[in-house]
Design a protein around this motif. Structure first.
Motif, PDB file in Angstrom:
ATOM      1  N   ARG A   2     -42.163  29.873  42.483  1.00  0.00           N
ATOM      2  CA  ARG A   2     -42.225  31.255  42.934  1.00  0.00           C
ATOM      3  C   ARG A   2     -43.505  31.915  42.420  1.00  0.00           C
ATOM      4  NH1 ARG A   2     -39.088  29.423  45.664  1.00  0.00           N
ATOM      5  NH2 ARG A   2     -36.952  30.012  46.178  1.00  0.00           N
ATOM      6  N   PRO A   3     -44.231  32.687  43.256  1.00  0.00           N
ATOM      7  CA  PRO A   3     -44.001  32.869  44.689  1.00  0.00           C
ATOM      8  C   PRO A   3     -44.392  31.620  45.474  1.00  0.00           C
ATOM      9  CG  PRO A   3     -46.012  33.986  44.048  1.00  0.00           C
ATOM     10  CD  PRO A   3     -45.392  33.479  42.790  1.00  0.00           C
ATOM     11  N   SER A   4     -43.891  31.521  46.693  1.00  0.00           N
ATOM     12  CA  SER A   4     -44.117  30.324  47.509  1.00  0.00           C
ATOM     13  C   SER A   4     -45.589  30.149  47.871  1.00  0.00           C
ATOM     14  CB  SER A   4     -43.278  30.393  48.786  1.00  0.00           C
ATOM     15  OG  SER A   4     -43.603  31.559  49.534  1.00  0.00           O
ATOM     16  N   SER A   5     -46.381  31.241  47.774  1.00  0.00           N
ATOM     17  CA  SER A   5     -47.809  31.152  48.113  1.00  0.00           C
ATOM     18  C   SER A   5     -48.546  30.177  47.196  1.00  0.00           C
ATOM     19  CB  SER A   5     -48.463  32.530  48.027  1.00  0.00           C
ATOM     20  OG  SER A   5     -48.354  33.074  46.721  1.00  0.00           O
ATOM     21  N   LEU A   6     -48.014  29.956  45.994  1.00  0.00           N
ATOM     22  CA  LEU A   6     -48.656  29.009  45.069  1.00  0.00           C
ATOM     23  C   LEU A   6     -48.607  27.588  45.631  1.00  0.00           C
ATOM     24  CD1 LEU A   6     -47.270  30.255  41.620  1.00  0.00           C
ATOM     25  CD2 LEU A   6     -49.467  30.781  42.680  1.00  0.00           C
ATOM     26  N   LEU A   7     -47.436  27.204  46.130  1.00  0.00           N
ATOM     27  CA  LEU A   7     -47.311  25.872  46.711  1.00  0.00           C
ATOM     28  C   LEU A   7     -48.023  25.809  48.056  1.00  0.00           C
ATOM     29  CD1 LEU A   7     -46.097  23.197  45.837  1.00  0.00           C
ATOM     30  CD2 LEU A   7     -44.064  23.715  47.192  1.00  0.00           C
ATOM     31  N   ASP A   8     -48.039  26.919  48.782  1.00  0.00           N
ATOM     32  CA  ASP A   8     -48.787  26.970  50.042  1.00  0.00           C
ATOM     33  C   ASP A   8     -50.268  26.674  49.797  1.00  0.00           C
ATOM     34  OD1 ASP A   8     -46.475  27.654  51.347  1.00  0.00           O
ATOM     35  OD2 ASP A   8     -46.912  29.809  51.424  1.00  0.00           O
ATOM     36  N   SER A   9     -50.781  27.165  48.650  1.00  0.00           N
ATOM     37  CA  SER A   9     -52.193  26.935  48.322  1.00  0.00           C
ATOM     38  C   SER A   9     -52.473  25.473  47.976  1.00  0.00           C
ATOM     39  CB  SER A   9     -52.610  27.833  47.153  1.00  0.00           C
ATOM     40  OG  SER A   9     -52.614  29.195  47.537  1.00  0.00           O
ATOM     41  N   CYS A  10     -51.421  24.732  47.662  1.00  0.00           N
ATOM     42  CA  CYS A  10     -51.557  23.300  47.376  1.00  0.00           C
ATOM     43  C   CYS A  10     -51.369  22.449  48.625  1.00  0.00           C
ATOM     44  CB  CYS A  10     -50.519  22.865  46.338  1.00  0.00           C
ATOM     45  SG  CYS A  10     -50.786  23.476  44.664  1.00  0.00           S
ATOM     46  N   ASP A  69     -59.451  33.288  44.814  1.00  0.00           N
ATOM     47  CA  ASP A  69     -59.647  31.846  44.934  1.00  0.00           C
ATOM     48  C   ASP A  69     -58.807  31.278  46.071  1.00  0.00           C
ATOM     49  OD1 ASP A  69     -61.520  31.170  42.896  1.00  0.00           O
ATOM     50  OD2 ASP A  69     -59.992  31.533  41.397  1.00  0.00           O
ATOM     51  N   GLN A  70     -57.707  31.960  46.371  1.00  0.00           N
ATOM     52  CA  GLN A  70     -56.842  31.523  47.465  1.00  0.00           C
ATOM     53  C   GLN A  70     -57.323  32.045  48.813  1.00  0.00           C
ATOM     54  OE1 GLN A  70     -53.499  33.241  45.069  1.00  0.00           O
ATOM     55  NE2 GLN A  70     -52.345  31.507  45.844  1.00  0.00           N
ATOM     56  N   LEU A  71     -58.090  33.123  48.792  1.00  0.00           N
ATOM     57  CA  LEU A  71     -58.478  33.791  50.030  1.00  0.00           C
ATOM     58  C   LEU A  71     -59.896  33.472  50.497  1.00  0.00           C
ATOM     59  CD1 LEU A  71     -56.977  37.308  49.183  1.00  0.00           C
ATOM     60  CD2 LEU A  71     -55.977  35.557  50.672  1.00  0.00           C
ATOM     61  N   LEU A  72     -60.763  33.084  49.572  1.00  0.00           N
ATOM     62  CA  LEU A  72     -62.160  32.811  49.906  1.00  0.00           C
ATOM     63  C   LEU A  72     -62.521  31.373  49.558  1.00  0.00           C
ATOM     64  CD1 LEU A  72     -63.894  36.022  48.453  1.00  0.00           C
ATOM     65  CD2 LEU A  72     -63.335  35.577  50.861  1.00  0.00           C
ATOM     66  N   SER A  73     -63.473  30.835  50.301  1.00  0.00           N
ATOM     67  CA  SER A  73     -63.970  29.493  49.993  1.00  0.00           C
ATOM     68  C   SER A  73     -64.770  29.528  48.697  1.00  0.00           C
ATOM     69  CB  SER A  73     -64.862  28.977  51.123  1.00  0.00           C
ATOM     70  OG  SER A  73     -66.072  29.735  51.175  1.00  0.00           O
ATOM     71  N   ALA A  74     -64.995  28.362  48.116  1.00  0.00           N
ATOM     72  CA  ALA A  74     -65.771  28.274  46.883  1.00  0.00           C
ATOM     73  C   ALA A  74     -67.191  28.808  47.090  1.00  0.00           C
ATOM     74  CB  ALA A  74     -65.809  26.829  46.395  1.00  0.00           C
ATOM     75  N   ASP A  75     -67.747  28.595  48.281  1.00  0.00           N
ATOM     76  CA  ASP A  75     -69.105  29.064  48.576  1.00  0.00           C
ATOM     77  C   ASP A  75     -69.162  30.597  48.598  1.00  0.00           C
ATOM     78  OD1 ASP A  75     -71.919  28.639  49.516  1.00  0.00           O
ATOM     79  OD2 ASP A  75     -71.145  29.662  51.294  1.00  0.00           O
ATOM     80  N   SER A  76     -68.182  31.225  49.235  1.00  0.00           N
ATOM     81  CA  SER A  76     -68.146  32.685  49.276  1.00  0.00           C
ATOM     82  C   SER A  76     -67.935  33.269  47.881  1.00  0.00           C
ATOM     83  CB  SER A  76     -67.033  33.163  50.221  1.00  0.00           C
ATOM     84  OG  SER A  76     -67.292  32.771  51.551  1.00  0.00           O
ATOM     85  N   GLN A  77     -67.101  32.616  47.092  1.00  0.00           N
ATOM     86  CA  GLN A  77     -66.881  33.059  45.715  1.00  0.00           C
ATOM     87  C   GLN A  77     -68.182  32.995  44.911  1.00  0.00           C
ATOM     88  OE1 GLN A  77     -64.242  34.877  45.067  1.00  0.00           O
ATOM     89  NE2 GLN A  77     -62.989  33.579  43.765  1.00  0.00           N
ATOM     90  N   GLY A 127     -55.851  27.063  45.130  1.00  0.00           N
ATOM     91  CA  GLY A 127     -56.563  27.775  46.174  1.00  0.00           C
ATOM     92  C   GLY A 127     -57.404  26.792  46.951  1.00  0.00           C
ATOM     93  N   ARG A 128     -58.677  27.119  47.158  1.00  0.00           N
ATOM     94  CA  ARG A 128     -59.507  26.328  48.068  1.00  0.00           C
ATOM     95  C   ARG A 128     -60.594  25.519  47.355  1.00  0.00           C
ATOM     96  NH1 ARG A 128     -61.100  30.210  52.990  1.00  0.00           N
ATOM     97  NH2 ARG A 128     -61.923  28.208  53.710  1.00  0.00           N
ATOM     98  N   GLN A 129     -60.521  25.464  46.014  1.00  0.00           N
ATOM     99  CA  GLN A 129     -61.575  24.794  45.266  1.00  0.00           C
ATOM    100  C   GLN A 129     -61.628  23.287  45.505  1.00  0.00           C
ATOM    101  OE1 GLN A 129     -60.842  26.017  41.218  1.00  0.00           O
ATOM    102  NE2 GLN A 129     -61.700  28.059  41.542  1.00  0.00           N
TER     103      GLN A 129
END
Length: 410
Positions: free
Chosen positions: A117-125, A369-377, A88-90
């Motif tokens: 799979r799903p492709s969103s995992l690699l997208d997050s990288c 974790d993929q949708l929000l920044s670490a600060d928002s989390q 995600g964005r950590q």
């Protein structure tokens, strides 16, 4: 004596080429519970089999404790060979600062885009078209774990959904059983709220709040229902008096608590205790209301290193983490789902099979974790930590603060 000494010298010299070629690589992570340790041992074993050596850098206290330490080491010029983060964005700022290794060459050679799979995992990288991490599992938060023995003792049927669980709470309390186990770490409370949101308000509302950052929806009637459910959860968790998530899981394992909202990593603790899914415990994906799972999880990032041999070992580790045999061995013990869509999980238990079925149907959401920044989390964690610890905070006041967090979320 001389013969024994000569034999020992020969044995030592025979071993020299192996040790000379082996490269020590420190790997930091926060997997320290019994089930997690058993799972990470599979990664270490697979990497050691390449002729290199996994130097374990476990940091106790979960991600909230470990991540600042990991980040401080990387930014302070004392990087490890590899480190766990949630994909995600950590690690976004570390990548943007040029401190993390680009893995695109490894990912291309190993065809990660074809197998993950799903492709969103690699997208997050992926940042600016380059791949910076190796996903190792799919961890879903949306589970309610129930102790069959606890409900038998209370004289009520094992619930089939969240509403039945809430209705059973008085019977559990009368039998001296805590209805809902929630540990004191802030991430547990906020995770439980996110799970309740999907179950009570549904996938579309979840995405409007966390993906679209719609503060109006966050302040609206659908989320008010979620805060009512969170208030029920807060009341039911009174008396948990534990800190770590696995201590809360143990309350369920031992029948001292009726249930726990926790990610599928809890399965590792049930397995370690010798308990069987469907017999000793029951799992309800989506709290038995909406069978949807999030596709967050864990990934390994690799800080830039000056040592050429360690850099080579990093590439070997990245490949090893995605090896089919490693994926199966690790995820069966971790309780998570593999990121490869082409591995055989015939040995999966009933709960893992439920997760695989939901994944195959495409009933998924991205993790926060993929949708929000670490600060928002972190702001969310602070809010729900206070909400669960302070009964005087009303659901209405908490929702107002939540909507403010969403309005400024990035």
């Amino acid at each position: 004596m001389k013969i024994r000494m000569m034999a020992a010298m020969l044995a030592a010299s025979a071993a020299l080429p192996i040790s000379a070629n082996a490269t020590d690589l420190e790997v930091t992570h926060w997997w320290t519970s019994g089930g997690e340790s058993a799972a990470v041992a599979e990664l270490a074993k697979a990497f050691d089999a390449t002729g290199n050596h996994w130097v374990d850098g476990a940091i106790a206290g979960s991600g909230g404790t470990a991540r600042p330490i990991m980040i401080s080491r990387i930014t302070g010029g004392d990087p490890m060979g590899a480190t766990q983060f949630n994909h995600g964005r950590q690690a976004e700022e570390l990548v943007q600062a040029g401190l993390m290794r680009d893995l695109t060459d490894v990912a291309t050679a190993e065809k990660w885009k074809d197998i993950i799979r799903p492709s969103s995992l690699l997208d997050s990288c992926t940042i600016d078209g380059k791949i910076y991490c190796a996903p190792v599992n799919i961890h879903s938060w949306q589970w309610l774990w129930l102790s069959n023995a606890a409900f038998k003792k209370a004289g009520v049927e094992v619930p089939k959904n969240w509403d039945e669980f809430v209705a059973a709470a008085p019977a559990l309390e009368k039998a001296g059983i805590i209805p809902l186990a929630v540990g004191g770490q802030p991430w547990q409370a906020t995770g439980a709220f996110d799970v309740l949101m999907v179950a009570v308000a549904g996938k579309d509302v979840f995405n409007k709040v966390f993906k679209d950052k719609d503060a109006e929806v966050a302040a609206g009637p659908e989320i008010a229902k979620v805060f009512k459910a969170a208030d029920d959860a807060r009341r039911m968790s009174k008396g948990s008096n534990v800190q770590d998530w696995n201590q809360a899981t143990n309350l369920v394992i031992t029948g001292k608590a009726g249930g726990q909202i926790m990610g599928d990593w809890a399965q590792g603790e049930f397995a370690l205790a010798g308990q069987k899914a469907g017999t000793d415990y029951t799992c309800l994906p989506g709290l038995g209301v909406n069978e949807i799972i999030s596709t967050g999880g864990d990934a390994f990032y690799f800080p830039l290193l000056k040592d050429e041999e360690k850099s080579k070992a990093q590439a070997v580790l990245a490949k090893t983490l995605l090896d089919p045999k490693t994926q199966v061995a690790f995820n069966l013990k971790k309780g998570s789902l593999p990121v490869r869509g082409d591995v055989d999980l015939a040995a999966a238990n009933d709960c893992m099979k439920k997760g695989l079925d939901i994944l195959a149907k495409g009933n998924v959401i991205q993790g926060t974790d993929q949708l929000l920044s670490a600060d928002s989390q972190k702001q969310k964690e602070d809010l729900f930590s206070e909400f669960f610890a302070n009964p005087s905070m009303t659901p209405e006041d908490a929702q107002k603060r939540f909507a403010e967090i969403i309005s400024s979320a990035d």
